[in-house]
Design an enzyme around this catalytic site. Structure first.
Site, mmCIF file in Angstrom:
data_model
loop_
_atom_site.group_PDB
_atom_site.id
_atom_site.type_symbol
_atom_site.label_atom_id
_atom_site.label_comp_id
_atom_site.label_asym_id
_atom_site.label_seq_id
_atom_site.Cartn_x
_atom_site.Cartn_y
_atom_site.Cartn_z
ATOM 1 C CG ASP A 100 -1.741 1.201 1.256
ATOM 2 O OD1 ASP A 100 -1.945 1.762 0.342
ATOM 3 O OD2 ASP A 100 -2.104 1.572 2.547
ATOM 4 C CG ASP A 102 -2.120 6.840 2.148
ATOM 5 O OD1 ASP A 102 -2.293 7.804 1.683
ATOM 6 O OD2 ASP A 102 -2.891 6.308 2.983
ATOM 7 C CG ASP A 313 0.731 1.007 5.969
ATOM 8 O OD1 ASP A 313 1.224 0.431 6.956
ATOM 9 O OD2 ASP A 313 -0.211 1.877 6.030
#
Lengths: 417, 352
Positions: A100, A102, A313
């Site tokens: 992930d 972000d 992440d």
């Protein structure tokens, strides 16, 4: 921020129309019947509905139209019984490797323009990323107001590209095993479906996260010969981190003195580098770093590692029961599509034009309550608070979902489509 | 040469391999065929078990004399069966650890082809050797991580390896160290998964002896290595961490930290704690000493750390069970002090 009744109904109605049209273009994960699905409903209480399983794509499509969730997720894991309510009963069979990225976690200069914060205790306000505690009263009740812009999304894309190149070159995953998806809001997801990693535990996945984010990287271990003064060969062409940090260290040498100091180099070292820059660069290009004191060279290599690291992440990747947004579904806040992107097409991908879900020809009247810079579908929107504007469907959903605008009574044109 | 069929000597040296198991099937290995603890394979099996109680650093592969290869081979499944019959999972782990270390000692002296063959045939590793490159072995990262992600040292982290196209470049020493892990897991799971053993009458006495021997080992371990510290007053969490560690089981970093802090706070001398770690694990002595001193507050930030309290132990999944006494305390240290008080009131040393 909570949505009003009318806004929520508008969003749900919009999503329903999207799912009724687009059910055939949903991009289901492989081994569909082994996945757990989860949904967040359009309700005030946004608790997730978990442990759903579907036998076929039409079943899922019908569910999306009838139930119309605000957000739809599936498990990175494969289960014998995806619908069992406890993890022990599900029968874990393995999981894809997921990442992930972000933009929220990436430092960008635009954050000082569109992000702000406010101390709930003393009322102090500021721009940019919120501090951990209030610089005036020292308390920690801080409310952050965050936004995402084109620059944030570009930053997330750069991290994703770094990650992809490591997955392909260092880990040897073929493009066919990699899937990239826009998350529908602030970043990207990368999925790796490969037999080799299927059964990996959190510990093994952690090692992969540490690899791509250069966490625990020691230049002195990648260059054990560093401390031998006789030779200091630079291995620009080496594969993996050994070559990567050498190449990046070279480009660091081109930086200004103050920037070098920020990397932790001593004043003496910086002077040496600056005074002999031409000569050192020449020697380096020829593959020899002997002119640079080894401690300085080690620091440069180490600093280069943090530049080349892909910011992912950790928690998402190491969780072997993670639910991740379903490609083809809509993001509940933005109404943007979580679209799958061929990894070789990622450099050209623009989420702000290519992830739009709704037809352009219908307009919606909204009232701006909290103006933010917005660029969507090739148009730039700059509004003042209180302004009443008519915009096309996708930006209307985006503005209402993110709370920068509210629906104007009677602003919704009757749908004929 | 790697292409050649393995001989009885190979089977005796690497009795955990598939070919060795095949050979044992041909021989027709059956536990009930052994009639006395004096028979050479049985005596050798006993020796294997007894040696597994020794600190790992002292383990050397025993010599295999000409003519004794078959006994040597037979003694391996015998030792596993006897360990199963003793029923002490601590012994199982130690035996797996010992056998794996012996295998490593032997593999270190093998030519690369043989190492590759054993790794590929028995563990399905994607491993190759190329004498022209340096380091010369290439191992798929999945095989690497399955074994190395348990090691805590920086030089084993994947990020500090040369990784390209999915393969990690490794020296022979490292390949063999990773193989040791694989062998350890194989042997341990073989003992764990084996059906309950029906011990033939003539060997039952031996099983009882081994039972007593290993119970003694546990006690000695707790008494000698812990010094003045009273093991019988350990809360269940610390006792379990302690035995996991001394049994060669991987305990997470946070577990090692909290156990170390616990022992320091009980007043156990630094050297003894270091000795405990070094004798049962692969930790480097200098590094271990530094880390223990760090936790003791002698170096670094100069903070003397305390072990996690019960709440945080639970968060990290380190609390195995709550005893009656646990309900009255909120930290492992408080449990220990209370228990010591209770034990001295009772006027006799308690039992573990």
């Amino acid at each position: 921020m909570t949505l009003g009744e009318a806004e929520m109904a508008f969003l749900q109605k919009s999503f329903q129309e999207y799912y009724a049209e687009a059910s055939s273009s949903l991009q289901p994960p492989k081994a569909f019947d082994k996945r757990e699905f989860g949904f967040i409903p359009f309700r005030r209480e946004k608790s997730m509905m978990r442990h759903k399983g579907f036998k076929s794509l039409p079943d899922l499509a019908a569910f999306l139209v009838n139930f119309t969730p605000s957000d739809a997720y599936y498990s990175s894991a494969y289960y014998e019984r995806p619908e069992a309510e406890d993890m022990a009963g599900k029968g874990w069979l393995g999981a894809d490797l997921i990442f992930d990225i972000d933009s929220d976690h990436i430092v960008t200069s635009c954050k000082t323009v569109h992000d702000s914060w406010k101390c709930l205790d003393c009322g102090l306000e500021g721009w940019g990323v919120e501090p951990e505690k209030c610089p005036r009263c020292g308390r920690r009740r801080i409310e952050a107001d965050k936004w995402v812009c084109e620059q944030c999304l570009e930053a997330a894309k750069r991290e994703t590209l770094k990650l992809l190149s490591m997955l392909e070159e260092d880990f040897g995953f073929s493009q066919a095993k990699l899937e990239v998806a826009f998350s529908g809001h602030r970043g990207y997801h990368v999925h790796v479906a490969d037999e080799a990693i299927l059964k990996f535990s959190s510990e093994e996945r952690k090692e992969i996260v540490d690899y791509v984010s250069a966490s625990g990287l020691k230049a002195s271990l990648l260059y054990p010969e560093l401390r031998r003064r006789s030779t200091r060969e630079v291995d620009f062409s080496a594969e993996g981190w050994r070559g990567r940090i050498a190449r990046a260290a070279y480009s660091l040498l081109l930086r200004k003195g103050e920037e070098l100091k920020e990397l932790g180099l001593t004043g003496k070292a910086v002077r040496l580098l600056e005074e002999n820059r031409e000569k050192l660069l020449r020697e380096l290009s020829a593959g020899d770093a002997a002119g640079i004191p080894w401690k300085t060279w080690e620091r440069l290599l180490q600093a280069a590692a943090s530049l080349e690291a892909a910011l992912v992440d950790t928690v998402v990747t190491t969780d072997v029961h993670r639910l991740i947004r379903l490609p083809g579904s809509l993001h509940g806040k933005t109404g943007l599509k979580a679209v799958l992107i061929e990894s070789r097409k990622l450099p050209e991908f623009n989420p702000l034009t290519e992830a739009l879900a709704f037809p352009e020809e219908r307009n919606v009247k909204v009232k701006i309550v909290k103006p933010k810079p917005l660029k969507l579908g090739g148009a730039e929107y700059k509004f003042k608070a209180g302004e009443i504007v008519e915009v096309s469907w996708s930006p209307a959903v985006y503005m209402i979902g993110t709370g920068i605008a509210v629906l104007l009574k009677g602003g919704l044109q009757p749908s004929e489509a | 040469m790697s292409g050649e069929e393995p001989t009885i000597i190979d089977h005796a040296r690497y009795p955990f391999t598939k070919q060795a198991s095949e050979k044992l099937r041909q021989i027709g290995f059956k536990l009930e065929d052994f009639r006395s603890p004096e028979e050479p394979p049985v005596a050798r099996a006993r020796e294997r078990i007894e040696k597994s109680a020794k600190p790992l650093k002292e383990v050397k592969p025993p010599e295999i004399f000409q003519g004794s290869e078959e006994y040597e081979l037979l003694s391996f499944p015998l030792a596993l069966a006897l360990a199963k019959a003793v029923g002490d999972s601590y012994l199982w782990r130690r035996l797996a650890l010992y056998e794996a270390r012996v295998a490593r000692g032997r593999l270190e002296a093998e030519d690369p082809g043989k190492i590759v063959k054993i790794a590929v045939e028995n563990f399905g590793w994607k491993l190759s050797f190329n004498g022209k490159s340096h380091p010369p072995f290439r191992l798929h990262f999945a095989d690497y991580l399955r074994n190395a992600s348990r090691f805590r040292e920086e030089e084993w982290k994947l990020v500090n390896q040369r990784l390209a196209g999915g393969y990690v470049q490794l020296t022979k020493e490292r390949v063999v160290r990773l193989l040791e892990e694989e062998v350890k897991r194989l042997i341990q799971s073989r003992i764990e998964r084996a059906p309950e053993v029906e011990v033939p009458e003539p060997l039952r006495g031996l099983v009882e002896e081994l039972k007593a021997f290993y119970a003694g080992v546990r006690k000695v371990l707790s008494r000698e290595e812990l010094g003045r510290v009273r093991f019988e007053a350990f809360p269940p969490c610390m006792a379990s961490l302690y035995f996991d560690l001394s049994g060669g089981r991987d305990i997470p970093h946070i577990g090692r930290f909290t156990l170390t802090a616990f022992l320091i706070n009980l007043g156990m001398p630094i050297e003894e704690i270091v000795r405990l770690y070094v004798s049962v694990t692969d930790f480097d002595e200098r590094m271990t000493k530094y880390q223990v001193e760090h936790i003791a507050g002698l170096v670094g930030g100069k903070t003397r750390y305390r072990p996690l309290n019960c709440g945080r132990m639970k968060t990290h999944g380190l609390c195995p069970r709550e005893e009656e006494l646990c309900k009255r305390v909120r930290s492992p240290l408080a449990y220990y002090r209370l228990k010591v008080k209770q034990l001295s009131k009772a006027g006799r040393p308690g039992k573990t």
